[in-house]
Design a protein around this motif. Sequence first.
Motif, short mmCIF file in Angstrom:
data_model
loop_
_atom_site.label_atom_id
_atom_site.label_comp_id
_atom_site.label_asym_id
_atom_site.label_seq_id
_atom_site.Cartn_x
_atom_site.Cartn_y
_atom_site.Cartn_z
N PHE A 127 25.55 -29.13 -12.88
CA PHE A 127 24.99 -28.00 -13.13
C PHE A 127 23.34 -27.91 -13.84
O PHE A 127 22.91 -29.11 -14.35
CB PHE A 127 25.91 -27.21 -14.17
N GLY A 128 23.03 -26.80 -13.64
CA GLY A 128 21.52 -26.53 -14.62
C GLY A 128 22.00 -26.82 -16.05
O GLY A 128 22.95 -27.19 -16.35
N ALA A 129 20.91 -26.67 -16.84
CA ALA A 129 21.00 -26.78 -18.27
C ALA A 129 22.39 -26.14 -18.89
O ALA A 129 22.79 -24.92 -18.36
CB ALA A 129 19.98 -26.29 -19.18
N ALA A 130 23.12 -26.85 -19.55
CA ALA A 130 24.43 -26.12 -20.00
C ALA A 130 24.43 -24.69 -20.79
O ALA A 130 25.13 -23.70 -20.51
CB ALA A 130 24.86 -26.97 -21.02
N ASP A 131 23.22 -24.47 -21.33
CA ASP A 131 23.19 -23.22 -22.01
C ASP A 131 22.41 -22.24 -20.88
O ASP A 131 22.02 -21.19 -21.54
CB ASP A 131 22.46 -23.34 -23.51
N ALA A 132 21.95 -22.56 -19.80
CA ALA A 132 21.25 -21.58 -19.04
C ALA A 132 22.37 -20.55 -18.72
O ALA A 132 23.46 -20.68 -18.20
CB ALA A 132 20.68 -22.13 -17.79
N PRO A 133 21.71 -19.37 -18.68
CA PRO A 133 22.71 -17.97 -18.08
C PRO A 133 23.15 -18.45 -16.78
O PRO A 133 24.58 -17.96 -16.78
CB PRO A 133 21.53 -16.87 -18.18
N ASP A 134 22.54 -18.96 -15.83
CA ASP A 134 23.26 -19.12 -14.51
C ASP A 134 24.16 -20.17 -14.59
O ASP A 134 25.36 -20.11 -13.84
CB ASP A 134 22.32 -19.29 -13.37
N THR A 135 24.03 -21.24 -15.50
CA THR A 135 25.10 -21.98 -15.51
C THR A 135 26.41 -21.61 -16.22
O THR A 135 27.58 -21.87 -15.71
CB THR A 135 24.75 -23.12 -16.50
N ARG A 136 26.39 -20.47 -17.11
CA ARG A 136 27.45 -19.90 -17.56
C ARG A 136 28.36 -19.11 -16.72
O ARG A 136 29.41 -18.82 -16.60
CB ARG A 136 27.02 -18.91 -18.68
N ARG A 137 27.40 -18.53 -15.65
CA ARG A 137 28.05 -17.76 -14.41
C ARG A 137 28.52 -18.79 -13.39
O ARG A 137 29.80 -18.65 -13.07
CB ARG A 137 26.98 -17.10 -13.65
#
Length: 751
Positions: free
Chosen positions: A143-153
């Motif tokens: 996944f992208g950076a763990a704290d990136a908004p799209d990773t949270r999606r």
Amino acid sequence: MSLDTVKRAEDTPDEPQPYAALGMKIDEYERVRAILGRRPTGSELAIYSVMWSEHCSYKSSKVHLRQFATKAPKSEALLVGMGENAGVVDIGDGWAATFKIESHNHPSYVEPHQGAATGVGGIVRDIMSMGARPIAVMDALRFGAADAPDTRRVLPGVVEGISHYGNCLGLPNIGGEVVFDPCYIGNPLVNALCVGLLRKDQIKLAVAPGPGNKVVLFGALTGPDGIGGASVLASATFEDESQAKRPSVQVGDPFMEKLLIECCLELYQADIVVGIQDLGAAGVSCATTELAAKGTGGMDVRLDLVPLRDPSLRPEEILMSESQERMMAIVTPDNIDAFMAICAKWDIPSTVIGEVTDGGRLVMTWHGETIVDIPPGTAVDEGPVYERPFHEPAGQVALNGDDPNLLGRSSDLRATLLELLGSPNLASKEWVTSQYDRYVRGNTVLAQPADAGVLRISEVMPGAEETTRGIALATDGNGRYARLDPYAGAQLALSEAYRNVAVTGSTPLAVTNCLNFGSPEDPEVMWQFSEAVRGLADACKILGVPVTGGNVSFYNQTGSTPIHPTPVVGVLGVIDNVATRVRTGFTGDGDKVILLGDTDEEFGGSEWAHVTHGHLGGLPPQAKLESERDLALVLTEAASRGLLTGSHDLSDGGLAIALAEACLAQGIGCTVSLTGDDAFVDLFSESSARALVTVRPESFDAFAELCATHEVPCYGLGATGGTTLTIENVLEVPITELRETHTATLPGIFG
């Protein structure tokens, strides 16, 4: 819209066709016309467009993948190699294991839950189609950076999809990876692996022999979901409108798939299946063309007999639908009634839709009108093969010259250890893995966070005799290593998976791979791909493990920005007696702690450089393949002799992280001393071919002698015991603090 029949195609040669919208190049379309001697019908165009897609045809990778065959070691264990739905290896006692890893990257970005769930469902059907009972799954996630908004999606949906599908099937999820890096923003990698078990004399293949044999479609009904799904989504780059492609993502029904598994196993037990193929990417198009091409070359199909969920579907849509939980079987006429009865017992819809012929043509009709008349081999084996141009990326030399050894190093090694241990890539993945059932079916011996998953194989199949034998599986990959040097990066991915299998006491036996790269139309990406394949093939030859199959996933980029080249490698091993398996980490007080292998100053692509400096440059660690082989010999022999009480491989984060994780495994501390001149290098270097083991004091001499025999460096560091990780004259951390740091990160980000 009038039906586009073969007769109409002959009468309207100049009618425009939407080949470009289906992903075909003009020269590919013209080649289809040349093969047929006319323009294709709409249904024929649908078949060729999906079968000649990058995802299905490997048209940009074939010329490189051949190295896996030409360089492959000769292995008596290999029963089925590349070219079938999955590889099969002999694991002894009359048993065989089949395993494979594949990608479902783009669908999982567009619709995370269903994309990931159907990735699991698809790889499970690949294993079913070999005649095996699926017994476990694994997943390698990026996944992208763990704290990136799209990773949270994306991440919660992906994990939920994997969990839901696997748990409903009753398959343990025994291992895998979760990795975060900004390069995967907008293009996560969801690579799913499945392993199955069968008797070595009961292998099934995707063939359609015997004119007069019946073609049976069975499983779920065909619907509009997933039309052109994996075959289209995985054969183009992502743009901003990618989430508008949700209709292309398949929808899974794990309960139907569970019934399908049991139905297939009873069909195999009754020995009434001549050939079988799952319906995955390209659906009916793929199943019919591949079965026909590998049989007598001919098949007549009544497409209007395909059972539909949506009666409004046109022939082209039926051919391109990737609706899940479907299989196609070849059955002799005298076995049809028995076949249908078994399907009915399991509430599995089944329909005879055609017949095998010896005419060398795949002919499909729609309510009496001929809409397809093609040589099936042209769709399967005669697609375009591209020798794409490639060259080293323009900034590669500068990247390799950016030496991480010149970065500033903190003198507070305790703080550095805790910073790494709590970083997203090295923190506990329990937030993810706790959502998976690791022990369902009762045959799991080791699972996350162990270095490899281990399964006993006794009592897995009905009527199976007892055996002490087991199998081990691990997946690994490191995109940063491969970005710095794709040749070495692929070898390091194999080395780590090979080592992870060996530290359990299992002998590495065979390899599967999922090669995740950017666009093959970019010469810099093709250089990365060609180097990675070359590196992996060379490494397999040295280590003596064949590649049994796998998957190439191209176009993993958003716009013009590709992901790091990410070859993910799965290794399967065998252990004669699962009772001798070695547990991960420290398992008792008073054991001697031993470091195996040599440590060099190697920080290129390391977690230390990534976490503390956001740095990527230099060269990755050296791949020491002969040393890996020798290390594996020591580990497996020591395990079989009962010399080891615990083990753990050294990889990301180096010795410091290995020691911390070993303490956390059972809550047992240690007191050790470092052996080198530079404590920082000793603790955080990521040199390969290293492992941490523990032995009872009375076993130390025998173990040291074994290491000397195989010329594996062996360094006594100290002993286990206590409630702290203590490195004399360097640092001391209570296990409670290690655990707090290690477990807080992902729950803190994802709740």
